[in-house]
Write an enzyme that holds these catalytic residues in place. Structure first.
Site, PDB file in Angstrom:
ATOM      1  N   SER A  60     -11.004  -0.948  -1.137  1.00 58.73           N
ATOM      2  CA  SER A  60      -9.739  -0.889  -0.401  1.00 58.73           C
ATOM      3  C   SER A  60      -9.952  -1.185   1.070  1.00 58.73           C
ATOM      4  CB  SER A  60      -9.105   0.502  -0.528  1.00 58.73           C
ATOM      5  OG  SER A  60      -8.495   0.671  -1.776  1.00 58.73           O
ATOM      6  N   HIS A 113      -3.784   6.051   3.337  1.00 59.84           N
ATOM      7  CA  HIS A 113      -4.455   4.857   2.821  1.00 59.84           C
ATOM      8  C   HIS A 113      -3.849   3.583   3.394  1.00 59.84           C
ATOM      9  CE1 HIS A 113      -5.797   1.888  -0.233  1.00 59.84           C
ATOM     10  NE2 HIS A 113      -6.806   2.722  -0.459  1.00 59.84           N
ATOM     11  N   ASP A 134       0.841  -1.185   0.000  1.00 59.26           N
ATOM     12  CA  ASP A 134       0.000   0.000   0.000  1.00 59.26           C
ATOM     13  C   ASP A 134       0.882   1.242   0.000  1.00 59.26           C
ATOM     14  OD1 ASP A 134      -2.340   1.799   0.627  1.00 59.26           O
ATOM     15  OD2 ASP A 134      -3.309  -0.136   0.928  1.00 59.26           O
TER      16      ASP A 134
END
Length: 744
Positions: free
Chosen positions: A528, A202, A146
């Protein structure tokens, strides 16, 4: 929606009456049944619940009951206690207190959450059940590819964590000693960046969702308050930073390559592109190698829904995860001048907001005006009508928080984001910079109807905080990518769905402009977010069953998935219509049931070779996936549906199709399973044998399934095949679609 409280008392705007409605609160009312009720119920030709509901409604003041009792009555309770909840004023309650049978009434409390809620929604409870049986994922290493990680976040504390397994060979590439027994490794793969530190949040969010440790007092703007925890809180984390503004395939492949050597057990990738042949899909290539080493690869399906064939990461050796809602809403209600209340969501819930009426302005009201700034871009700054008004903005084109920033900069006092038909009922709770809400498509139509009914439309907001109990949950999110798979339509994708809407987890910085730089959390939505939930579940299963293969873990989750929502109705899509199999896959993950599935459909790495040859790949193309030479002429090619997958995706033409499946007994040694078939429309399904008798654990038995078209097949339909014993139910969904005949 079942939780919307709509006041539609009058059609003429009245500030005085609006003030009265603003004083209404939802009260919980307890009552005592009269002795005569049992006789009345017995004598009644209607159902007991109908009689009870009618009696409950008799408690509402006469003026209410005669005009809008359906709007004021919220819930009638039949089992938890005798009573109801209704929208009432203090004066209403005083009248109600005089009625026989009344016991008590109090305003409902907005209860704080005790976790990020999605673990509880998945049935995971501290010190009990599957969490305890799986040791919270102890000993399992989850590799997250990520945007990096914020290592000092308390979600990555190693309190209560054992040392990493002896097999671990990874590295910590931070310049300071921040890795520990939870965060056991962190690497970066961007040229010249020099650190695994997260710059977007994220990666911190996905890592925290998969395996964050327990953190008390987690919230955003005071909402979703409770103890934040990942799905596998005692699993170890290995971070591989492969993304900044984008994610290069070279970095991804390098990270997967290193992760295999490092010794990870699960790889979690909340990233991807469009569906391409597997030999050209670098994630599929890396995942195949990982699978051969016993590593399960979990990937997001993509955010290109609700359109068909928009999946990514659709190789059969990958767990492809779609997104669903949870039963928590962070409610912000738009209250219109005609008394209608439109429930939406927003993270930002200002305590000092004065609920006076403000004029409404909708730049896109004239749909024929192609130049209208209906998405509230920076062009809004040039529109003088915005100042002092609540602006209506359509979802899309730019991020929701950017819309709010533009509205505020143009002098607007608030924003109502309205869904298009394609977003349907999927709403988001965002960290806005001004009072705002995101309402669903059905309420968009009500809002526009109101705008067209008056020359002076007005509205205000009512911020209600965290609400638990959306009976439509889980529902498939509008953005969740759908099947069928473009690269292999004979494999049903997505495999499964999991929580992916408004998920609270760790974040790299404060979204509240707070000085607290360590305990930051944020609420995000996307596949996600659903992917790391399933990665965490896979870690729990790996901890509980260390000998299970990646295919076995996938099978356990898929064949035990839930098919109904909290209201016990079929899982729905973004339009609140029953979701088809190309939308939800096998269903919604149920971790506890997956821990004890009874039977599994296992696949060994070598089993994929005839499948790949059956896709008409060349020897070179198959060899690229296998990382060794292949000879399809020497292999027994099979059709896609012949792969020993836990689900079926068939294209129905005029011919009979026969396939073989093999199941492995991982339940009770001596067990008998009988088949139950839910026929897809227009197809006759038969299974031989109809009974499978096992005498030992790990015994394998096979069956043959035959699909026979009943007539010219034109309409897609769903069905299922379920093996049931006295203890287990092992379900395989069947998705059938018509053959596309092209003219010569």
């Amino acid at each position: 929606m079942g939780l919307m409280h709509i006041l539609n008392l009058f059609s003429v705007l009245s500030l005085q009456l609006l003030a009265i409605s603003a004083n209404l609160e939802t009260y919980i009312v307890h009552v005592e049944l009269p002795e005569s009720y049992a006789q009345l119920s017995t004598a009644s030709i209607s159902s007991p619940n109908e009689d009870l509901d009618r009696w409950y409604n008799s408690f509402l003041p006469t003026t209410i009951a005669s005009t809008n009792e359906a709007q004021r009555m919220v819930y009638c309770y039949h089992n938890v206690f005798k009573g109801f909840s209704a929208k009432l004023s203090a004066e209403d309650v005083k009248v109600m207190e005089k009625k026989p049978g009344f016991l008590s009434a109090r305003p409902q409390r907005m209860l704080s959450l005790h976790t990020t809620h999605s673990p509880i929604f998945l049935g995971l409870h501290q010190n009990s059940g599957f969490w305890r049986e799986s040791n919270y994922g102890k000993g399992v290493i989850i590799g997250v590819l990520d945007t990096g990680i914020e290592p000092n976040h308390p979600s990555f504390s190693d309190e209560g964590m054992p040392p990493p397994p002896a097999k671990w060979k990874g590295k910590c590439e931070f310049n300071t000693p921040v890795c520990n027994k939870k965060l056991i490794g962190a690497r970066f793969f961007q040229d010249g960046n020099g650190s695994p530190a997260d710059e977007s949040g994220h990666g911190t969010h996905t890592a925290g969702t998969a395996a964050g440790n327990f953190v008390k007092g987690a919230n955003v703007f005071g909402n979703a308050n409770g103890t934040a925890v990942g799905v596998a809180p005692h699993a170890h984390l290995a971070i591989y930073k492969v993304c900044t503004t984008g994610c290069s395939e070279s970095d991804i492949l390098a990270a997967m390559d290193v992760a295999i050597d490092d010794g990870v057990d699960i790889l979690s990738l909340s990233l991807g592109g469009s569906s391409v042949p597997f030999h050209n899909d670098n994630i599929a290539l890396g995942a195949y190698s990982a699978m051969e080493k016993g590593i399960l690869v979990s990937c997001s399906a993509g955010n290109n829904g609700p359109f068909g064939s928009t999946l990514s990461n659709d190789a059969p050796w990958i767990l492809t995860v779609g997104a669903s809602t949870i039963d928590r809403q962070i409610r912000a209600t738009a209250v219109l001048g005609n008394k209608k209340e439109l429930d939406g969501q927003s993270l930002y819930q200002p305590k000092d907001f004065h609920p006076r009426l403000y004029p409404l302005f909708y730049p896109g009201l004239n749909q024929s005006d192609t130049d209208a700034d209906r998405y509230c871009t920076e062009a809004l700054l040039n529109i003088t009508q915005v100042k002092g008004k609540i602006v209506i903005c359509e979802v899309g084109l730019i991020p929701p928080t950017s819309k709010g920033t533009n509205v505020k900069a143009a002098g607007g006092v608030g924003m109502i984001m309205i869904n298009s038909e394609q977003e349907g009922y999927t709403t988001r709770a965002d960290a806005h910079v001004l009072p705002a809400t995101n309402i669903n498509y059905a309420d968009r139509l009500k809002l526009i109807a109101y705008l067209e009914s008056t020359s002076s439309p007005v509205a205000t907001f009512s911020f209600k905080g965290t609400i638990i109990g959306d009976s439509h949950a889980p529902a498939v999110a509008s953005f969740s990518s759908r099947g069928p798979s473009y690269s292999s339509p004979g494999i049903l994708k997505p495999d499964i769905i999991g929580p992916g809407v408004n998920i609270l987890a760790a974040y790299h910085e404060s979204v509240e402009n707070s000085t607290n730089t360590k305990a930051n959390f944020h609420v995000l939505s996307g596949t996600s977010m659903s992917c790391p939930h399933l990665s965490g579940v896979a870690a729990l299963l790996k901890s509980a069953h260390p000998d299970w293969s990646p295919a076995a873990i996938k099978s356990a989750m898929m064949t035990t998935a839930d098919l109904v929502n909290l209201a016990q109705n079929p899982i729905e899509d973004e339009k609140h219509l029953p979701a088809d199999l190309f939308t939800m896959g096998s269903g919604h993950v149920n971790p506890a049931r997956a821990n004890n599935p009874g039977l599994i459909y296992d696949i060994e790495p070598k089993d994929y070779i005839p499948y790949l040859c059956g896709l008409n790949y060349s020897d070179w193309e198959v060899g690229r996936i296998l990382q060794r030479k292949a000879n399809c002429k020497a292999e027994s090619r099979i059709s896609e549906t012949q792969l020993n997958y836990p689900s079926f995706s068939i294209v129905v033409g005029s011919t009979i199709q026969k396939y073989t499946r093999t199941v492995t007994n991982v339940g009770d040694a001596n067990s008998i399973y009988r088949v139950k078939i839910d026929q897809p429309g227009g197809v006759n399904v038969t299974v031989k044998p109809r009974i499978l008798s096992f005498s030992k654990v790990n015994q394998k038995l096979s069956y043959e399934i035959t699909f026979t078209p009943l007539s010219p097949y034109k309409t897609p339909s769903d069905g299922s095949l379920t093996w049931t014993s006295a203890k287990y139910s092992v379900r395989s969904p069947i998705a059938a679609q018509p053959e596309v005949v092209t003219s010569a």
